[in-house]
Design a protein around this motif. Sequence first.
Motif, short mmCIF file in Angstrom:
data_model
loop_
_atom_site.label_atom_id
_atom_site.label_comp_id
_atom_site.label_asym_id
_atom_site.label_seq_id
_atom_site.Cartn_x
_atom_site.Cartn_y
_atom_site.Cartn_z
N SER A 4 51.50 -2.66 42.25
CA SER A 4 51.76 -2.33 43.65
C SER A 4 53.03 -2.98 44.15
O SER A 4 53.85 -2.35 44.84
CB SER A 4 50.58 -2.78 44.52
OG SER A 4 49.38 -2.16 44.13
N TYR A 5 53.23 -4.24 43.79
CA TYR A 5 54.39 -5.00 44.25
C TYR A 5 55.69 -4.37 43.75
O TYR A 5 56.65 -4.22 44.52
CB TYR A 5 54.26 -6.44 43.75
CG TYR A 5 55.32 -7.39 44.28
CD1 TYR A 5 55.14 -8.05 45.49
CD2 TYR A 5 56.49 -7.63 43.56
CE1 TYR A 5 56.09 -8.93 45.97
CE2 TYR A 5 57.45 -8.51 44.04
CZ TYR A 5 57.25 -9.15 45.24
OH TYR A 5 58.20 -10.02 45.72
N VAL A 6 55.72 -4.00 42.48
CA VAL A 6 56.94 -3.41 41.90
C VAL A 6 57.20 -2.03 42.49
O VAL A 6 58.34 -1.68 42.83
CB VAL A 6 56.82 -3.33 40.37
CG1 VAL A 6 58.00 -2.55 39.78
CG2 VAL A 6 56.77 -4.74 39.76
N ILE A 7 56.13 -1.23 42.63
CA ILE A 7 56.29 0.13 43.18
C ILE A 7 56.84 0.08 44.60
O ILE A 7 57.79 0.80 44.94
CB ILE A 7 54.94 0.87 43.15
CG1 ILE A 7 54.57 1.22 41.70
CG2 ILE A 7 55.02 2.15 43.99
CD1 ILE A 7 53.18 1.78 41.54
N PHE A 8 56.26 -0.77 45.45
CA PHE A 8 56.74 -0.87 46.82
C PHE A 8 58.14 -1.49 46.90
O PHE A 8 58.91 -1.17 47.82
CB PHE A 8 55.75 -1.67 47.67
CG PHE A 8 54.55 -0.88 48.09
CD1 PHE A 8 54.66 0.15 49.02
CD2 PHE A 8 53.31 -1.15 47.55
CE1 PHE A 8 53.55 0.89 49.41
CE2 PHE A 8 52.19 -0.41 47.93
CZ PHE A 8 52.31 0.61 48.85
N SER A 9 58.47 -2.36 45.96
CA SER A 9 59.83 -2.90 45.91
C SER A 9 60.84 -1.80 45.59
O SER A 9 61.96 -1.79 46.11
CB SER A 9 59.92 -4.03 44.88
OG SER A 9 59.14 -5.14 45.26
N LEU A 10 60.43 -0.87 44.73
CA LEU A 10 61.29 0.27 44.41
C LEU A 10 61.43 1.19 45.62
O LEU A 10 62.53 1.70 45.91
CB LEU A 10 60.70 1.05 43.23
CG LEU A 10 60.82 0.38 41.86
CD1 LEU A 10 59.97 1.13 40.83
CD2 LEU A 10 62.27 0.35 41.40
N ILE A 11 60.33 1.40 46.33
CA ILE A 11 60.35 2.27 47.51
C ILE A 11 61.26 1.67 48.60
O ILE A 11 62.06 2.37 49.22
CB ILE A 11 58.93 2.49 48.06
CG1 ILE A 11 58.09 3.29 47.06
CG2 ILE A 11 58.97 3.18 49.43
CD1 ILE A 11 56.63 3.40 47.43
N PHE A 12 61.13 0.37 48.82
CA PHE A 12 61.93 -0.32 49.83
C PHE A 12 63.37 -0.57 49.35
O PHE A 12 64.22 -0.97 50.14
CB PHE A 12 61.29 -1.67 50.18
CG PHE A 12 60.19 -1.57 51.20
CD1 PHE A 12 60.44 -1.89 52.53
CD2 PHE A 12 58.93 -1.16 50.84
CE1 PHE A 12 59.42 -1.82 53.47
CE2 PHE A 12 57.91 -1.08 51.76
CZ PHE A 12 58.14 -1.40 53.08
N LYS A 13 63.62 -0.38 48.04
CA LYS A 13 64.93 -0.62 47.43
C LYS A 13 65.41 -2.05 47.72
O LYS A 13 66.52 -2.27 48.24
CB LYS A 13 65.96 0.40 47.93
CG LYS A 13 65.63 1.83 47.57
CD LYS A 13 66.68 2.81 48.09
CE LYS A 13 66.33 4.24 47.72
NZ LYS A 13 67.31 5.22 48.23
#
Length: 483
Positions: A457-466
Amino acid sequence: MSNDLKAIGISSLIWDIMGKLVNSGMGFILTIFLARLLEPSEFGLIAIVLAFLGFMSIFFDAGLSASLIQKKRVLDIHYNSVFYFNIVVAVILLLLTIIFATNIAKFYNNPELVLLLKVMSISFVLGALNSIQKIQLQKELNYKLLSQVTILSTIISGIIGITLAYLNSSVWSLVVQKLSYEFLMNILLWKISKWRPSLIFSLKALKGLWTFGFHIFIVSIMNAFFGRIDVLIAGKIVTPSTLGFYDRAKHLNQMVYSYSAGSLMSVLFPILSKVQSDLYRFQSIFKKVYAILTFFIFLLIGEFYINANEIILIIYSDKWIYAALYFKIIILSTFSYIYSALLTNVLISRGVSKRYLLIDILKKIIMIINIYIGFSLGLKEFLYGSVIVSLCIFLIDLYFSTKEIKLGILMFIKNTFEQIVITAISIVLVHFFISNYYSPENIFFLLLWKSILYIGSYVIFSLIFKTLGLKYLKDEILERFSR
């Protein structure tokens, strides 16, 4: 950052982390054995001893180590003067501890403290004897050799400590392990180091170092005091068992700090000192390190927060479960101390130690307010207050550090806030999924499953937030694989 300095810095950081991992790991293994042999109340007793001696140990360095590392041209007279100064101060601390050990034991109403304090005070002299060898290796960024010495000393002393634990030596197995570690470090460092003390000493040389080191020394005293005052106060107002639970929670949190900020601080300071006159390079290093550090800070905090219960149960057994609550609260306040490893290095490496001291005094005033109000209400209330204090400390460090190197503060606050939001969302999602869909009964599978969910979840949302941290991290990885 030039390629040579960058390569040296990365290599030094890797070796320093490796040394800390093995060092803390062996000590941690010994602690696990002891936690299953001893009661929480006995750990509370040891916590008082280590807190008291840890605070006193800061005086034998007096900020001179930082001065030797920061100073570009260091002569043998500087090394010798610092060496003899450290020896004299260490002996004085040893004698003072022996003289006042009985009074300290009476203050805490525990006669067992007397002998523990007297024996452990030998570490003052052992630490002073190898101080110059350590400084030289750090100044040269030779963390490979320093870590190898640390690893070997830790393994041997760890074996000694664990053997004594099996022989039911209880608290004394930890004491012997710590002293044998210092003894082995002395033997190995003196064997590999070419430096030997000469019969020369100069007060003038010390004074020159003291101009810079004095402010660092005062900050070190305050950090040592405020880093241990909680244990010293709690030892009077809570039961030994409660102090034992708190001590174990704090110990776990310190490991998180040591593996991240501790290594960053020890490696980054010499690197930043080398580029202190090149503002553009300084800014470039700072922005990259800050972003990547932010990514990993909240990844670690969230990971430990969601798995606090499982970690305590697996490591220490169910009799230590009450330590999990303290650990959860403490881990939330860790971020500011990890950031400080970077932010305060900006001021120290650029030689503005006086301003560094003034800023630290401001932060300590905030901490005093929390100590007074928090402990008047209770230990948990003090810890919740510490989370608020951490946020204040972070903003103070960030403001003055960015101002020193002429960078805007808002971009860094935005970066940090994004990762905090991502961490909170990821934690909530993990708890929701575990509570409503699937929760393994086996504690090891549960810890693994929660970790996979959180990290994903942390990595996915970090990608979404760039987020910048993930971007810089990908760039660094791609650059290294493209060589």
